[in-house]
Write an enzyme that holds these catalytic residues in place. Sequence first.
Site, PDB file in Angstrom:
ATOM      1  N   ASP A 171       0.840  -1.192   0.000  1.00  0.00           N
ATOM      2  CA  ASP A 171       0.000   0.000   0.000  1.00  0.00           C
ATOM      3  C   ASP A 171       0.870   1.235   0.000  1.00  0.00           C
ATOM      4  OD1 ASP A 171      -2.321  -1.358   0.278  1.00  0.00           O
ATOM      5  OD2 ASP A 171      -2.371  -1.236   2.467  1.00  0.00           O
ATOM      6  N   ASP A 187      -5.198  -3.605   4.364  1.00  0.00           N
ATOM      7  CA  ASP A 187      -5.788  -3.196   5.625  1.00  0.00           C
ATOM      8  C   ASP A 187      -7.305  -3.318   5.647  1.00  0.00           C
ATOM      9  OD1 ASP A 187      -6.218  -1.138   3.889  1.00  0.00           O
ATOM     10  OD2 ASP A 187      -4.996   0.327   4.961  1.00  0.00           O
ATOM     11  N   ASP A 230      -9.516  -6.692   1.404  1.00  0.00           N
ATOM     12  CA  ASP A 230      -8.161  -7.149   1.102  1.00  0.00           C
ATOM     13  C   ASP A 230      -7.929  -8.587   1.549  1.00  0.00           C
ATOM     14  OD1 ASP A 230      -7.423  -4.739  -0.017  1.00  0.00           O
ATOM     15  OD2 ASP A 230      -6.687  -3.912   1.872  1.00  0.00           O
TER      16      ASP A 230
END
Length: 893
Positions: free
Chosen positions: A334, A630, A634
């Site tokens: 990310d 997160d 996901d």
Amino acid sequence: MTKSIGGHVASHATSSIDVVALLRSDAEAGLDEAEAQRRLAEGSRNELPDAPLRGPIARAWAQFNNPLILVLIAAGAITLALQDYVDSAVIFGVVLINAAIGFIQEGKAESALAAVRSMLANVADVVRDRRRREIPAADLVVGDVVLLEAGDRVPADLRLIAVRNLLVDESALTGESVAAEKADLAVNDDAPLGDRVGMAYSGTLVTSGTARGVVVATGRNTEVGRIGALVGGAGTLATPLTRALDQFARRITVVILIVSVAAFGFATLVDGRDVMESFLAVVGLAVAAIPEGLPAIITIILAIGTRVLARNRAIIRRLPAVETLGSVSVICTDKTGTLTRNEMTVVRLLLHDADVEVSGAGYEPVGDFTVGDRQLNDEQKRAVTALCRAAMLCNDASVHEGSDGIWQAVGDPMEAALVTVGRKFGIDHDDVIEECPRSDEIPFDPSLRLMVTAHEVSADAPRVLFVKGAPEEVLRMCANEDEDRWHGVVSEAAGRGERVLAFAVCESSAVDGPLQHETLPDGWQLLGMVSLMDPPRPEAIDSIAVCRTAGIRVIMITGDHAATAAAIGAQLGLGASSALTGNDIQSMDDAALRRALESHDVIARANPEDKMRLVSVLQESGSYVAMTGDGVNDAPALKSADIGVAMGGRGTDAARDASDLVLTDDNFATITQAVREGRVVFENVRKSLRFVLPTNGGQGGLILLALLIGLTLPVTVAQILWVNMVTTVTLALALAFEPGEKGVMQQAPRPKGEPLVTRGMLAQITYVSVIIIMVTLAAFSWELSRGSTIEVARTAAVNALVAAELLYLFNVRRLRTSSFHISTFTGNRAALIAAGILVILQLAFTYAPPMQVLFSTAPLDLASWMVIAALAIGMFVIVGLEKQILLNKKSRG
Ligand code: ADP
Ligand code: MG
């Protein structure tokens, strides 16, 4: 209890208003803190007992449940029956010491794992004293008002109050895999668990929507607590690696047993040796040759690795992940908060006719608003006020001044930055919220990239809706906007690495009923946009460089705008001029995607489903993939990645549950650290194999040779058992504590499918075994040749054997540095301590009278020690030279 509040009513069959009243709570304000503390002191904490660790008896039993140990026990019993008390005592001693070591080590490993796991304590969002706050889930009490959102694990049994599109996965409790829809409704008293729509039960998982709920039961009184379900089980210590090794050890045991029986047959039948003597020799052969300490050593290496990781803010949820980490070849990460600091600041407000610059740093509400160098005119002030109010209302965060004078964000840092900008402009957050209470919402959804809230100003006024989200999504909703101009403005800000959010408003009396994305009304008006800065973490830049030298690719995946992503990517040193977008990915087939990935390190506007595809495409092209995440969406990508990495700070419980590794600091640099540690673990496993296999091979080979050639045994059975015991508990263990070697992150990742023991290792294992045998025989025959007694010769042989193993240990410690360097003997205290202990044990073995009786040893003179030292050093030099040649070849090639 869930069944009865106040002893008579079931909360699922009672209206939520009554439940809240019965529990003396308040749906809006929550409990007050003092009352919550009182209830906590009176009742028990909201905890379930951990899954019990394997009991001591089971653990002890497991130590004996091992073919080698059974062989030993049989041998001990037979020698006892033959009244050979010394050998029998030594054999039983070996059995007991081995079991004790295994017992203690495994216990330590298990409790280390349990301790690490307890660092992942759950938190709950509660309302107390009208304020939303995060508390440890264990501190929840009956009557607490809890806020739920997508990705949360329900922290206690709740009667739901304000339910918005709530879906709960109750499979942990009911086995039903389809998420259950929830509503604030009472059902029949006798409704089964799965039908109680007004309840959310502890341990179940919110998959979407939001709700408020009042706690009706905690800890053991919850439904999970009552069925005795165990959450967060301790897990086992078995990993693919330990299992592979176990199997390997078993196979070796069988081979060695066959060789032993054959040798016994040969010695007694062909050579006509004494049956009793041959039998004992064969027992010694088997014991010496079997690497019985190996599984315990590997377990310790993994446990130490887990502990080191935890100290570095990386928590392993499954033990196998420690070794898998070492082979990671691609890290998909990310951006926001992992590569960047996640300390957002609004730097610009983009209005229809002006760009307003905002000064100030952090969440402190102090800063100036300027257009060019001028102050704002009235028109601009009005526009800024409208934009800031929207930004405060379509928002779940708040900011507070801490006791240290530093302003803190509560909730999402980006939303907190939006509160701060309004406060900088002089707008009171609490007043705004009170004037326009929120009546409904569509929570932020990363695949819609929008958040919508509805507000009721007064009973007869129309409902006001606000949307905040990615500019292209919001612009699409607004009529009459010059989209091209706005896209130009957005690209320019994004090109500087800023994140742009657009805001729009809609006054609507038309729609009623719950907000739904599909049925949003028309008539949206753009209020303007907000541009936020979130600088990269400096340590992320360094870590990406480290990954590069370690042959690990870093791919940044973000929901952000392509230009923002590319700009931040460039600042981070990712080799990317442009970003691949989620739309690009969706239009490609797997082959095209694989090709595109070769030249792109940045993926923007990506959806969670895109992550899933990236994992599978990368895995198909032979990579070991670590993937961070997160959000609740996901979870599938985290599960299918080789290493799923969840964020401990901002991640959801759902993501954490699906992951192998949790970062407590949400920091990319921690992943790199973890990979490094994974590599150290794997190298230490291999170093242990490089040590244990040839030393055991040498010990066994020695006796085998003596039996086959008809030599007098150069080392007695009792003596070989002694060597086996002392070197296993000292030298072999020391390698588990080996710190990382220089250059671990300058190697390419281990290729997928490479065997644990490579050809090169096998060659080394073989020739080192041979040298060890030669060293021992040389000491033995030198003593005999100068007329020493057989006792002295054997004592010298044993000491030469141990000395050779000791120096070989230092040879094995480093794979990449020359052995002829002082650092060979420094840097691992465990190795030096082990060496010291071993020297003391050998001196006792040689000079202590009781040992002399037990093991038939005799004192050695200085000449013997010099010869022993010369032999061991000679072996050290030979092995060191071989390594040197390989190292030189590598550095030239
Ligand atoms: P990242 O991968 O960087 O964490 P996100 O998936 O959180 O990105 O966000 C993607 C986009 O969605 C952002 O660029 C922004 O436009 C929008 N967005 C993010 N958070 C919110 C929010 N809380 N409300 C509305 N829109 C948001
Ligand atoms: Mg985000």
